[in-house]
Motif scaffolding. Sequence first.
Motif, PDB file in Angstrom:
ATOM      1  N   VAL A 128     -64.139 -22.759  18.847  1.00  0.00           N
ATOM      2  CA  VAL A 128     -63.860 -22.367  20.235  1.00  0.00           C
ATOM      3  C   VAL A 128     -62.657 -23.135  20.760  1.00  0.00           C
ATOM      4  O   VAL A 128     -62.199 -24.122  20.174  1.00  0.00           O
ATOM      5  N   ASP A 129     -62.128 -22.664  21.901  1.00  0.00           N
ATOM      6  CA  ASP A 129     -60.963 -23.291  22.519  1.00  0.00           C
ATOM      7  C   ASP A 129     -61.347 -24.355  23.535  1.00  0.00           C
ATOM      8  O   ASP A 129     -60.606 -25.316  23.738  1.00  0.00           O
ATOM      9  N   VAL A 130     -62.488 -24.167  24.193  1.00  0.00           N
ATOM     10  CA  VAL A 130     -62.922 -25.080  25.255  1.00  0.00           C
ATOM     11  C   VAL A 130     -64.386 -25.429  25.026  1.00  0.00           C
ATOM     12  O   VAL A 130     -65.195 -24.552  24.732  1.00  0.00           O
ATOM     13  N   VAL A 131     -64.710 -26.707  25.152  1.00  0.00           N
ATOM     14  CA  VAL A 131     -66.100 -27.162  25.076  1.00  0.00           C
ATOM     15  C   VAL A 131     -66.433 -27.844  26.394  1.00  0.00           C
ATOM     16  O   VAL A 131     -65.812 -28.841  26.761  1.00  0.00           O
ATOM     17  N   CYS A 132     -67.389 -27.281  27.117  1.00  0.00           N
ATOM     18  CA  CYS A 132     -67.824 -27.826  28.405  1.00  0.00           C
ATOM     19  C   CYS A 132     -69.261 -28.320  28.295  1.00  0.00           C
ATOM     20  O   CYS A 132     -70.078 -27.694  27.603  1.00  0.00           O
ATOM     21  N   HIS A 133     -69.543 -29.394  28.983  1.00  0.00           N
ATOM     22  CA  HIS A 133     -70.897 -29.943  29.001  1.00  0.00           C
ATOM     23  C   HIS A 133     -71.379 -30.011  30.437  1.00  0.00           C
ATOM     24  O   HIS A 133     -70.734 -30.621  31.294  1.00  0.00           O
ATOM     25  N   PHE A 134     -72.511 -29.362  30.695  1.00  0.00           N
ATOM     26  CA  PHE A 134     -73.119 -29.324  32.027  1.00  0.00           C
ATOM     27  C   PHE A 134     -74.244 -30.341  32.033  1.00  0.00           C
ATOM     28  O   PHE A 134     -75.184 -30.241  31.236  1.00  0.00           O
ATOM     29  N   GLU A 135     -74.168 -31.334  32.900  1.00  0.00           N
ATOM     30  CA  GLU A 135     -75.133 -32.429  32.874  1.00  0.00           C
ATOM     31  C   GLU A 135     -75.667 -32.713  34.263  1.00  0.00           C
ATOM     32  O   GLU A 135     -75.042 -32.392  35.273  1.00  0.00           O
ATOM     33  N   GLY A 136     -76.823 -33.326  34.296  1.00  0.00           N
ATOM     34  CA  GLY A 136     -77.446 -33.694  35.560  1.00  0.00           C
ATOM     35  C   GLY A 136     -78.842 -34.220  35.329  1.00  0.00           C
ATOM     36  O   GLY A 136     -79.493 -33.895  34.332  1.00  0.00           O
ATOM     37  N   ASP A 137     -79.302 -35.034  36.252  1.00  0.00           N
ATOM     38  CA  ASP A 137     -80.642 -35.599  36.189  1.00  0.00           C
ATOM     39  C   ASP A 137     -81.638 -34.598  36.755  1.00  0.00           C
ATOM     40  O   ASP A 137     -81.394 -33.979  37.793  1.00  0.00           O
ATOM     41  N   ARG A 138     -82.771 -34.430  36.073  1.00  0.00           N
ATOM     42  CA  ARG A 138     -83.806 -33.515  36.558  1.00  0.00           C
ATOM     43  C   ARG A 138     -84.345 -33.934  37.921  1.00  0.00           C
ATOM     44  O   ARG A 138     -84.822 -33.099  38.687  1.00  0.00           O
ATOM     45  N   LEU A 165     -77.906 -32.929  41.872  1.00  0.00           N
ATOM     46  CA  LEU A 165     -76.475 -32.993  41.565  1.00  0.00           C
ATOM     47  C   LEU A 165     -76.230 -32.640  40.102  1.00  0.00           C
ATOM     48  O   LEU A 165     -76.985 -33.050  39.218  1.00  0.00           O
ATOM     49  N   ARG A 166     -75.160 -31.888  39.853  1.00  0.00           N
ATOM     50  CA  ARG A 166     -74.779 -31.490  38.509  1.00  0.00           C
ATOM     51  C   ARG A 166     -73.279 -31.727  38.318  1.00  0.00           C
ATOM     52  O   ARG A 166     -72.495 -31.517  39.243  1.00  0.00           O
ATOM     53  N   PHE A 167     -72.895 -32.145  37.109  1.00  0.00           N
ATOM     54  CA  PHE A 167     -71.495 -32.364  36.786  1.00  0.00           C
ATOM     55  C   PHE A 167     -71.118 -31.497  35.591  1.00  0.00           C
ATOM     56  O   PHE A 167     -71.886 -31.376  34.631  1.00  0.00           O
ATOM     57  N   LEU A 168     -69.928 -30.908  35.652  1.00  0.00           N
ATOM     58  CA  LEU A 168     -69.393 -30.127  34.544  1.00  0.00           C
ATOM     59  C   LEU A 168     -68.153 -30.843  34.013  1.00  0.00           C
ATOM     60  O   LEU A 168     -67.196 -31.068  34.751  1.00  0.00           O
ATOM     61  N   ARG A 169     -68.191 -31.208  32.731  1.00  0.00           N
ATOM     62  CA  ARG A 169     -67.085 -31.926  32.114  1.00  0.00           C
ATOM     63  C   ARG A 169     -66.578 -31.151  30.907  1.00  0.00           C
ATOM     64  O   ARG A 169     -67.327 -30.417  30.262  1.00  0.00           O
ATOM     65  N   THR A 170     -65.300 -31.341  30.584  1.00  0.00           N
ATOM     66  CA  THR A 170     -64.723 -30.724  29.397  1.00  0.00           C
ATOM     67  C   THR A 170     -64.566 -31.779  28.313  1.00  0.00           C
ATOM     68  O   THR A 170     -64.018 -32.853  28.551  1.00  0.00           O
ATOM     69  N   LEU A 171     -65.061 -31.468  27.123  1.00  0.00           N
ATOM     70  CA  LEU A 171     -64.897 -32.343  25.975  1.00  0.00           C
ATOM     71  C   LEU A 171     -63.707 -31.922  25.127  1.00  0.00           C
ATOM     72  O   LEU A 171     -63.193 -32.715  24.343  1.00  0.00           O
ATOM     73  N   LYS A 172     -63.285 -30.670  25.282  1.00  0.00           N
ATOM     74  CA  LYS A 172     -62.141 -30.128  24.544  1.00  0.00           C
ATOM     75  C   LYS A 172     -61.569 -28.987  25.350  1.00  0.00           C
ATOM     76  O   LYS A 172     -62.311 -28.169  25.900  1.00  0.00           O
ATOM     77  N   ASN A 173     -60.254 -28.918  25.458  1.00  0.00           N
ATOM     78  CA  ASN A 173     -59.608 -27.846  26.211  1.00  0.00           C
ATOM     79  C   ASN A 173     -58.201 -27.650  25.666  1.00  0.00           C
ATOM     80  O   ASN A 173     -57.335 -28.514  25.842  1.00  0.00           O
TER      81      ASN A 173
END
Length: 439
Positions: A231-241, A245-253
């Motif tokens: 893939v071209d972009v790898v995104c990780h969606f994270e947050g505490d249950r 609040l949720r954060f979206l970060r890119t590991l590769k772009n």
Amino acid sequence: MVKNTGDYRCAECGWRSLKWVGRCGGCGQWSTLEQVAVAKSAGLRSGGATTPTTPALPVTELKAALTAYLPTGIAELDRVLGGGCVPGVAILFSGEPGVGKSTLLLQAAAKVAAQGARVLYVSGEESTGQIKMRAERTGAVEETLYLASDTDLGAVLGHIEAVDPDFLIVDSVQTIAAPEIDGIVGGPAQVREVASTLVRAAKSRNMPLMLVGHVTKEGNVAGPRTLEHLVDVVCHFEGDRQSALRFLRTLKNRFGPTDEVGCFEMVQEGIAEVADPSRLFLSSGDEPVSGTCVVMAVEGRRVLPVEVQALVAPTSTPNPRRVTSGVDAARVAMILAVLERRAGVRLHDADVYVSTVGGVRLVEPGADLAIALAIISAAKNKPLPRALAVAGELTLAGEVRSVVAGAQRQKEAKRLGYERYLNDSVKSLKRASEIAFNA
């Protein structure tokens, strides 16, 4: 023709073996080797050459296929992607179960469909009725949003041919099976074939593709590591249950920055973007309280004020407790040793609790000074000024070092109304403590 070659590959790191073994020789994990199938051509000899379908051309004669970004309609998502979706881009979304991946992508699909594009949402985990219920709850109902529920790769390709979408979402890649490939659904061979086929289809049509990927218990994307290379972009969606609040970060772009962070909040209607999260990580009290200090933390390219709280309580036990939440426990242990040795703060006979506000996790060394001042404030039972913000890294010698984006942090602190800002200019922790409590 696809034949079973007796080759075994590790599902975690890709290490290969001619026979099955219980423990991977590459990463050391147990029971991760799975038999894979390799497509062999009967007529192709080693070193043989074939006629290419398209000849190689000089780079000066090639025309750029990237004409414009397709915005998703969600500003925080577009920020992370670098402005939107490039035609033919393949994006992999990963995250813990229940964090909100499917909800966010369904809302993005509706936003894209509202712009007049044809969007196809294929789910291998939910029925179309279940997706429709979630779409009605989140307000993601559009005329040009098509829903399908299939787990067969051929059927998914058939849906693509029938709908001819401008935007494709597959949830998830581990649930789609290619019947001609040996191996269990979700195994390395299956995931590799499904992903490569969908990526080829997306690039041949200049159609943005979003794939949802499952994660392992360690938090890594399940399946072969080659999935992230395809893939071209790898995104990780994270947050505490326990937090909305949720954060979206890119590991590769390949088409944008990898240091952007998108901020979202889980609400009853779905997932809402948080355009200005500057007040999310601060306590709501008006009166100053001992044991609190604000650090100007950097998340991606954003500077956010985060409140660090500390509590120091006397104890009679021989082993005082050291409890942390949102900060690195090893880092706090080092700061406690520096405070005791370099600043003369007696802590060896007291329980120390350190936490952040809002569920955010601070991993950067720039939070060292805030943690130290919060602990000193709690130990002295003397509050710091409300208009004080800090950022600095502590050394074992008790010195305060500079951190990245120092000028940007100071500028943002001034914009938010913090009258005093302490950084590496104070030189030492002892000097920083004197300035902070005498301000």
